[in-house]
Design a protein around this motif. Structure first.
Motif, mmCIF file in Angstrom:
data_model
loop_
_atom_site.group_PDB
_atom_site.id
_atom_site.type_symbol
_atom_site.label_atom_id
_atom_site.label_comp_id
_atom_site.label_asym_id
_atom_site.label_seq_id
_atom_site.Cartn_x
_atom_site.Cartn_y
_atom_site.Cartn_z
ATOM 1 N N ARG A 1 3.413 5.714 -3.077
ATOM 2 C CA ARG A 1 4.606 6.358 -3.618
ATOM 3 C C ARG A 1 4.625 6.281 -5.143
ATOM 4 O O ARG A 1 4.976 7.243 -5.838
ATOM 5 N N LEU A 2 4.248 5.114 -5.644
ATOM 6 C CA LEU A 2 4.219 4.950 -7.098
ATOM 7 C C LEU A 2 3.211 5.896 -7.741
ATOM 8 O O LEU A 2 3.479 6.498 -8.786
ATOM 9 N N ASP A 3 2.035 6.029 -7.119
ATOM 10 C CA ASP A 3 1.028 6.945 -7.658
ATOM 11 C C ASP A 3 1.547 8.377 -7.680
ATOM 12 O O ASP A 3 1.309 9.117 -8.644
ATOM 13 N N LYS A 4 2.265 8.766 -6.608
ATOM 14 C CA LYS A 4 2.826 10.113 -6.569
ATOM 15 C C LYS A 4 3.859 10.306 -7.680
ATOM 16 O O LYS A 4 3.889 11.348 -8.354
ATOM 17 N N GLU A 5 4.702 9.318 -7.862
ATOM 18 C CA GLU A 5 5.711 9.423 -8.910
ATOM 19 C C GLU A 5 5.073 9.456 -10.301
ATOM 20 O O GLU A 5 5.521 10.195 -11.181
ATOM 21 N N LEU A 6 4.023 8.639 -10.472
ATOM 22 C CA LEU A 6 3.335 8.651 -11.755
ATOM 23 C C LEU A 6 2.673 10.002 -12.015
ATOM 24 O O LEU A 6 2.660 10.493 -13.147
ATOM 25 N N GLU A 7 2.124 10.607 -10.957
ATOM 26 C CA GLU A 7 1.501 11.920 -11.104
ATOM 27 C C GLU A 7 2.550 12.976 -11.453
ATOM 28 O O GLU A 7 2.330 13.838 -12.310
ATOM 29 N N LYS A 8 3.708 12.886 -10.787
ATOM 30 C CA LYS A 8 4.791 13.811 -11.120
ATOM 31 C C LYS A 8 5.235 13.629 -12.572
ATOM 32 O O LYS A 8 5.462 14.603 -13.288
ATOM 33 N N ARG A 9 5.339 12.372 -12.970
ATOM 34 C CA ARG A 9 5.757 12.105 -14.339
ATOM 35 C C ARG A 9 4.727 12.632 -15.326
ATOM 36 O O ARG A 9 5.097 13.190 -16.372
ATOM 37 N N ASP B 1 0.829 -1.211 0.000
ATOM 38 C CA ASP B 1 0.000 0.000 0.000
ATOM 39 C C ASP B 1 0.862 1.259 0.000
ATOM 40 O O ASP B 1 0.608 2.203 -0.752
ATOM 41 N N SER B 2 1.866 1.255 0.880
ATOM 42 C CA SER B 2 2.735 2.442 0.924
ATOM 43 C C SER B 2 3.513 2.592 -0.376
ATOM 44 O O SER B 2 3.696 3.702 -0.894
#
Length: 632
Positions: A283-291, A278-279
Motif C-alpha cells: 500500500r505504501l509503495d502504491k501511495e508513493l507511486e501516486k505521490r 508486506d501488505s
C-alpha cells in the motif's frame, strides 16, 4: 544606442558607509513583446528600485513599470554579451546595453543598490546576526532530529532487538534473585543469635528500684548497660513481618513471570505486525507511486506555466540558442500565418480598405479610347497613373546604379525565361490551373537559399499593366499584405527607386527588413513576330540612410517579374478588347532570409505563401484594369 548617467561620479567612487548609492539613469533596450521586439527605454536606478520610461523627456508623466531590487535576481545572458535579465518572482525584464562594458556597469550599479537595501548587506547581517544564528541552530537541530527519526528499522529488526532485551532482563532477574536469597538467609541467622543473647543477660543482672536507679550508659556491642545492671538493645528488633515477612523469592518469580508475559505479548503483537507489513508495504509503495506521479505532474505543469509566461520572451524567438525546438517553431509559424489569413479575409469581406479615388488626370490615356499600340505621351513626374511610365531604354535611365541594373536585367532575360522541362534540378512543388511553382533546393552555411520560379497566365491584362502595379509604390499596400511599413529612401530616376520595407513579424521568427532597388524596363523584341517584354527587377543594395539595426534581420533579395503580352486577332474590324489579350508571367525569386530559422520552416512558408502572393497580386491587377482602356 546612447547611455547617460545622472550621477556625478562613478559607482566605484561611492563609499557604502557614506550613504545610499546615487541615482543612475540611461538608455537600455527593453524587450516589449514579440510583435515590437526590442525598444529603447529610459531606465532609472534609484532607492533600490529600477524604473523605466518611454524616453527621458517623458519622466514627468510617470514611469511605465518598476521593479524592487531587494529580492531581484540579475542574470547576464550566456551568449548575448550585451544582454542581462532581471527577475522578481514571475516578472522578468529583458534588457540590452549598448556594449558589454555598459552591461557590466549597469549590473554593478544594480548589485550595489541591492546590497545596500537592507537585504544581504554587511550591516544587515550584523544587525540580525544573533537571530540568524538561533534560526540556523534550530534548523540544524530540527534537521538532525528529523534525520534520526527517519532512520527507522524494520519490524523484524525490532523483534530481534526485543529478544536480546529479554535475555538480558532474565539474566538480571536471576542475579537479583540470588542477591535476595542471600540477604534473606543472613537476616534470619542474625535475629536468631540476638534473641539468645538477650535471654542470657536478663538472668545475670539484678533489678533496682526506680527511685535509686541512676542510669549509666555503657555500650556493649549492640546493647546499652544501665546503672541498675540491666541492658537494652541499641536497635529494637524488627517485627515478625519485617524483612522475614518479605517473600523475596516469590516477588522475584512474580517479577520474572510478569516481564516474560509482557515480552511474550509484545512478541505476539510484533509477529502480527510483521504478517501485515508486506501488505502495508504494498500500500505504501502504491501511495508513493501516486505521490511521485502527482509531483511529476505538478512540476510539469509549473514548467509549462513558466514556459508560457516567458513564451513571448527573447529566449523563445529565432536565434542560434533559441529554447524552442523545430517542431514548436513550425507549429507557431503556421498558427501565426493562419491568424494573418483570417484577418485578411475579414478585411476583404468587410471591405475595410478605403477605395482609392478613381479620378482620371488630364491627358491620361484612360480618358479616351486607346488602340493596342502604346502612344507615348510627355511624362509628368507628379502623375500617378500608368501614363507616367514611358518606353524605357537603358539610355534614358542613367544613375549611379545603372550598371548593376543592366547586369541584373540581362541575367534575368538570359536565365529566367529558360524552360524548366529539361532541368532536373528544378522540382515542381505546386500546380494550380495555369500557375506552376518550381523550386531548387540550395543551402549555404545552413541557410536556405532555394531559388523559386513561378509561371502563370492571366487573361485581360497586359505585361505593362502588371509590371506597373508591381513596381508602383503608391499602390503597394493595396495588394501586398505581408508588409508592415515601407518608404522610398531615394528616387534614382523616373523608373528606379530605392525602397526600405519591414515585413510583418511571424513569431517566433525574427522580423525581417529589406533594402532594395526597384527598376522597371521595357525590352523591345528584335523580331517583329515576338512580343515585347516588360520587366521589374528588385535587388538588394546598401544605403547610408537605411543601415541594418538589431531589431530586424536584414534579408537579401534578387527578384524579377517578367511579363509578355500575347494578342489574339479580333473578329472582323472589331477593336482589340481585353478578351483578346493574355499576359504570360514569369516570377523569379532568390532570397537569402538570414537569421537562424529552420530550413523546414522556410521551405514550408515559401511553398505556402508564394502561390498566394501571386494569385492575390494578379487578381488585384485584373480588378484595377477591368473596364479601363488597354495599356500596352
Amino acid at each position: 544606442m546612447s547611455e547617460k548617467s545622472s550621477s556625478s561620479g562613478s559607482d566605484e567612487d561611492v563609499d557604502p558607509e557614506s550613504g545610499p548609492p546615487v541615482e543612475h539613469g540611461g538608455v537600455l533596450s527593453k524587450w516589449t513583446n514579440y510583435i515590437h521586439g526590442w525598444q529603447d527605454r529610459w531606465v532609472v536606478l534609484k532607492n533600490n528600485t529600477l524604473s523605466y520610461y518611454k524616453s527621458e523627456d517623458e519622466r514627468e508623466y510617470g514611469c511605465r513599470g518598476s521593479l524592487c531590487l531587494s529580492k531581484a535576481i540579475i542574470t547576464p545572458h550566456e551568449f548575448d554579451e550585451c544582454r542581462f535579465d532581471i527577475s522578481v518572482n514571475d516578472s522578468v525584464w529583458y534588457l540590452r546595453a549598448e556594449d558589454p562594458d555598459h552591461r557590466l556597469h549597469w549590473i554593478d550599479s544594480i548589485e550595489l543598490h541591492k546590497a545596500e537595501s537592507g537585504y544581504g548587506s554587511e550591516t544587515s547581517l550584523r544587525r540580525h546576526g544573533s537571530m540568524l544564528s538561533l534560526t540556523s541552530a534550530a534548523s540544524a537541530l530540527s534537521a538532525t532530529s528529523t534525520s534520526s527519526f527517519k532512520q527507522g528499522h524494520s519490524l523484524r529488526e525490532k523483534l530481534a532487538e526485543m529478544e536480546t532485551f529479554r535475555d538480558i532482563l532474565c539474566r538480571q532477574v536471576d542475579t537479583l534473585q540470588k542477591y535476595f536469597d542471600s540477604c534473606a538467609d543472613g537476616v534470619s541467622k542474625d535475629e536468631f543469635h540476638r534473641d539468645r543473647v538477650v535471654e542470657e543477660d536478663e538472668d545475670d543482672f539484678p533489678t533496682t528500684t526506680p527511685s535509686t536507679a541512676s542510669t549509666t550508659t555503657r555500650p556493649d556491642g549492640d546493647y546499652v548497660h544501665n546503672n541498675n545492671g540491666s541492658k537494652e538493645k541499641l536497635f529494637p528488633p524488627a517485627s515478625p513481618k519485617g524483612i522475614n515477612g518479605i517473600d523475596f523469592k516469590g516477588e522475584a518469580i512474580t517479577f520474572k513471570a510478569t516481564t516474560a508475559g509482557i515480552l511474550s505479548t509484545l512478541s505476539h503483537c510484533i509477529e502480527l505486525m510483521v504478517k501485515r507489513e508486506d501488505s502495508w508495504q504494498k500500500r505504501l509503495d502504491k501511495e508513493l507511486e501516486k505521490r511521485r506521479r502527482v509531483e511529476d505532474g505538478y512540476k510539469s505543469a509549473m514548467n509549462e506555466l513558466k514556459k508560457k509566461s516567458h513564451y513571448g520572451g527573447p529566449d523563445y524567438e529565432e536565434g542560434p540558442n533559441s529554447l524552442i525546438n523545430e517542431d514548436e517553431f513550425f507549429d507557431a509559424v503556421e498558427a501565426a500565418l493562419d491568424r494573418q489569413d483570417k484577418i485578411e479575409e475579414q478585411c476583404q469581406s468587410e471591405k475595410v480598405r478605403s477605395p482609392r479615388l478613381a479620378s482620371v488626370p488630364p491627358g491620361d490615356p484612360y480618358s479616351t479610347m486607346a488602340t493596342h499600340r502604346f502612344a507615348a505621351k510627355p511624362h509628368s513626374p507628379s502623375s500617378s497613373s500608368l501614363s507616367s511610365v514611358e518606353l524605357v531604354t537603358a539610355s534614358e535611365d542613367i544613375h549611379r546604379f545603372s550598371a548593376q541594373v543592366e547586369e541584373n536585367v540581362e541575367n534575368h532575360m538570359t536565365y529566367s525565361l529558360q524552360d524548366m522541362g529539361g532541368d532536373a534540378n528544378w522540382q515542381l512543388v505546386i500546380e494550380e490551373g495555369e500557375m506552376k511553382v518550381y523550386r531548387r533546393e540550395v543551402e549555404e552555411n545552413g541557410i536556405v537559399l532555394d531559388p523559386l520560379k513561378a509561371t502563370h497566365s492571366v487573361k485581360g491584362v497586359t505585361g505593362h499593366e502588371v509590371c506597373h502595379y508591381f513596381w508602383d509604390t503608391a499602390v503597394r499596400l493595396d495588394w501586398e499584405t505581408t508588409i508592415e511599413n515601407f518608404n522610398v529612401v531615394e528616387t534614382l530616376s523616373d523608373n528606379a527607386v530605392i525602397v526600405y520595407q519591414t515585413h510583418k513579424r511571424v513569431w517566433p521568427a525574427s522580423q525581417r527588413d529589406v533594402l532594395y532597388l526597384s527598376a522597371m524596363r521595357k525590352i523591345v523584341a528584335t523580331d517583329e513576330n515576338d512580343p515585347d517584354t516588360w520587366l521589374v527587377c528588385n535587388f538588394s543594395v546598401d544605403h547610408e540612410n537605411a543601415q541594418p539595426t538589431n531589431r530586424c534581420v536584414r534579408a537579401k533579395i534578387n527578384v524579377a517579374l517578367i511579363c509578355q503580352t500575347l494578342v489574339s486577332p479580333p473578329e472582323g474590324d472589331k477593336e482589340i478588347s481585353r478578351d483578346n489579350i493574355l499576359c504570360k508571367i514569369t516570377y523569379v525569386a532568390n532570397v537569402n532570409p538570414g537569421g537562424w530559422a529552420p530550413a523546414s520552416v522556410l521551405r514550408a512558408v515559401a511553398k505556402r505563401e508564394y502561390p498566394k502572393f501571386l494569385k492575390r497580386f494578379t487578381s488585384y491587377v485584373q480588378e484595377k484594369t477591368a473596364g479601363k482602356p488597354i495599356l500596352f
